[in-house]
Scaffold this active site. Sequence first.
Site, mmCIF file in Angstrom:
data_model
loop_
_atom_site.group_PDB
_atom_site.id
_atom_site.type_symbol
_atom_site.label_atom_id
_atom_site.label_comp_id
_atom_site.label_asym_id
_atom_site.label_seq_id
_atom_site.Cartn_x
_atom_site.Cartn_y
_atom_site.Cartn_z
ATOM 1 N N HIS A 4 24.717 72.360 4.081
ATOM 2 C CA HIS A 4 24.756 71.187 4.967
ATOM 3 C C HIS A 4 23.389 70.865 5.526
ATOM 4 O O HIS A 4 23.270 70.196 6.548
ATOM 5 C CB HIS A 4 25.787 71.394 6.087
ATOM 6 C CG HIS A 4 27.197 71.289 5.571
ATOM 7 N ND1 HIS A 4 28.297 71.668 6.313
ATOM 8 C CD2 HIS A 4 27.690 70.883 4.380
ATOM 9 C CE1 HIS A 4 29.392 71.468 5.597
ATOM 10 N NE2 HIS A 4 29.051 71.009 4.408
ATOM 11 N N CYS A 26 10.952 57.750 1.086
ATOM 12 C CA CYS A 26 10.530 58.458 -0.141
ATOM 13 C C CYS A 26 11.251 59.788 -0.336
ATOM 14 O O CYS A 26 11.044 60.483 -1.328
ATOM 15 C CB CYS A 26 9.026 58.717 -0.079
ATOM 16 S SG CYS A 26 8.600 59.921 1.202
ATOM 17 N N CYS A 49 6.511 60.024 8.083
ATOM 18 C CA CYS A 49 6.309 60.794 6.842
ATOM 19 C C CYS A 49 4.816 60.812 6.504
ATOM 20 O O CYS A 49 4.136 59.793 6.571
ATOM 21 C CB CYS A 49 7.098 60.119 5.711
ATOM 22 S SG CYS A 49 6.822 60.899 4.113
ATOM 23 N N THR A 80 34.564 79.884 9.963
ATOM 24 C CA THR A 80 34.744 78.502 9.529
ATOM 25 C C THR A 80 36.221 78.148 9.544
ATOM 26 O O THR A 80 37.082 78.964 9.217
ATOM 27 C CB THR A 80 34.149 78.256 8.126
ATOM 28 O OG1 THR A 80 34.297 76.877 7.775
ATOM 29 C CG2 THR A 80 34.808 79.113 7.062
ATOM 30 N N ASN A 107 25.898 76.040 8.303
ATOM 31 C CA ASN A 107 25.151 75.846 9.544
ATOM 32 C C ASN A 107 23.744 75.322 9.263
ATOM 33 O O ASN A 107 23.178 75.571 8.196
ATOM 34 C CB ASN A 107 25.074 77.159 10.339
ATOM 35 C CG ASN A 107 26.469 77.674 10.692
ATOM 36 O OD1 ASN A 107 27.438 76.906 10.724
ATOM 37 N ND2 ASN A 107 26.581 78.971 10.925
HETATM 38 N N1 APR Z 1 33.316 84.497 15.797
HETATM 39 C C1 APR Z 1 33.978 84.127 14.674
HETATM 40 N N2 APR Z 1 34.604 82.933 14.531
HETATM 41 C C2 APR Z 1 34.534 82.076 15.577
HETATM 42 C C3 APR Z 1 33.862 82.387 16.786
HETATM 43 C C4 APR Z 1 33.242 83.663 16.868
HETATM 44 N N3 APR Z 1 32.571 84.054 17.970
HETATM 45 N N4 APR Z 1 33.977 81.322 17.634
HETATM 46 C C5 APR Z 1 34.693 80.395 16.970
HETATM 47 N N5 APR Z 1 35.035 80.834 15.752
HETATM 48 C C6 APR Z 1 35.797 80.133 14.707
HETATM 49 C C7 APR Z 1 36.700 79.033 15.223
HETATM 50 O O1 APR Z 1 37.937 79.550 15.658
HETATM 51 C C8 APR Z 1 36.850 78.160 13.962
HETATM 52 O O2 APR Z 1 37.863 78.684 13.122
HETATM 53 O O3 APR Z 1 34.863 79.467 13.865
HETATM 54 C C9 APR Z 1 35.494 78.316 13.278
HETATM 55 C C10 APR Z 1 34.589 77.113 13.470
HETATM 56 O O4 APR Z 1 35.201 76.004 12.824
HETATM 57 P P1 APR Z 1 34.530 74.551 12.964
HETATM 58 O O5 APR Z 1 34.194 74.286 14.387
HETATM 59 O O6 APR Z 1 35.409 73.600 12.215
HETATM 60 O O7 APR Z 1 33.128 74.703 12.192
HETATM 61 P P2 APR Z 1 32.881 74.736 10.627
HETATM 62 O O8 APR Z 1 34.070 75.277 9.891
HETATM 63 O O9 APR Z 1 31.581 75.410 10.402
HETATM 64 O O10 APR Z 1 32.710 73.158 10.275
HETATM 65 C C11 APR Z 1 32.330 72.835 8.952
HETATM 66 O O11 APR Z 1 32.134 70.527 9.647
HETATM 67 O O12 APR Z 1 31.424 69.088 11.273
HETATM 68 C C12 APR Z 1 31.137 69.572 10.016
HETATM 69 O O13 APR Z 1 29.040 69.748 8.976
HETATM 70 C C13 APR Z 1 29.818 70.289 10.019
HETATM 71 O O14 APR Z 1 29.170 72.340 8.891
HETATM 72 C C14 APR Z 1 30.166 71.736 9.712
HETATM 73 C C15 APR Z 1 31.482 71.591 8.970
#
Ligand code: APR
Length: 262
Positions: free
Chosen positions: A119, A130, A167, A206, A102
């Site tokens: 990220h 730069c 910058c 995630t 995040n």
């Molecule tokens: N509590 C726990 N989990 C949750 C909640 C909650 N309240 N709400 C949603 N989720 C879960 C979703 O079900 C999903 O499995 O969190 C996960 C979020 O997944 P993504 O939307 O794919 O996000 P993330 O895994 O962080 O994405 C990774 O992708 O777009 C790029 O750079 C961006 O850092 C990001 C990376």
Amino acid sequence: MLDDAARALAGGGAVAFTGAGMSAEAGIPTFRDPGGVWERFDPDVYGTWEGLARASLERPDGVAAFLAELRRVFARARPTPGHHALARLEDDGLLDAVVTQNVDGLHQEAGSRRVVEIHGSFSRLVGLVCSHREEIGRQRFVEALDRAMTGLRSGFVSSLGAILPRCSIDGAPMRPDFVAFGEPPQAFEEADDLVRAARVLLVVGTSGEVFPAAELPERARAAGAVVVEVGRGETRVPADVRLDGDAGVILPALADAVPRDA
Ligand code: APR
């Protein structure tokens, strides 16, 4: 299941690995859930710096709408009970660090001290020429969004320099220091060392879809860690223990349940 996870965390040596689900209850939309960011904004345009730069010149109103969504969620986002629970586990010596995908800075605002942002961060700017980096904090990020939106809504953007901060080193434009698609992650070696040394990897919110970040749970497991996952719905995370539900509800209960006298 919660007791299994609590017992696993007793004794310390845990590292948290968090994604967008960690901040969902702070009002920051996730990326891949129904109605998520990439369903509403094309990731090829808004998830890459080149895409954003080109769109700013060719369709400024679309970028203004994207920045308006960012401003709406980031201006009001505050750490959730889940963020505070991870900071409490660190204070109690049970959690060594948070590795996060995040860019919202909410772990630090909740009091987490060791946070590795693989990220990048919206609280930091990086010079386009730069590469000088400046911490600006959330308020100045929101102000920079407002200035960019004003320029974009004027209907004509002559150059990116016209809507970006300058910058202090070379006067060239600066961009928010987030890692866009196709760019290498930041501090990935540090993150890799942390997860490989972890006794427990606490994965929160995630989907496990984006690499190389999504390799970290498997690397932790290969090094002998127990992987405890807190999330909602199906994910690609290889977990030994899975707690299904909201991070803001499960993590405080988990932090309460971990025995401190182990
Ligand atoms: N509590 C726990 N989990 C949750 C909640 C909650 N309240 N709400 C949603 N989720 C879960 C979703 O079900 C999903 O499995 O969190 C996960 C979020 O997944 P993504 O939307 O794919 O996000 P993330 O895994 O962080 O994405 C990774 O992708 O777009 C790029 O750079 C961006 O850092 C990001 C990376």
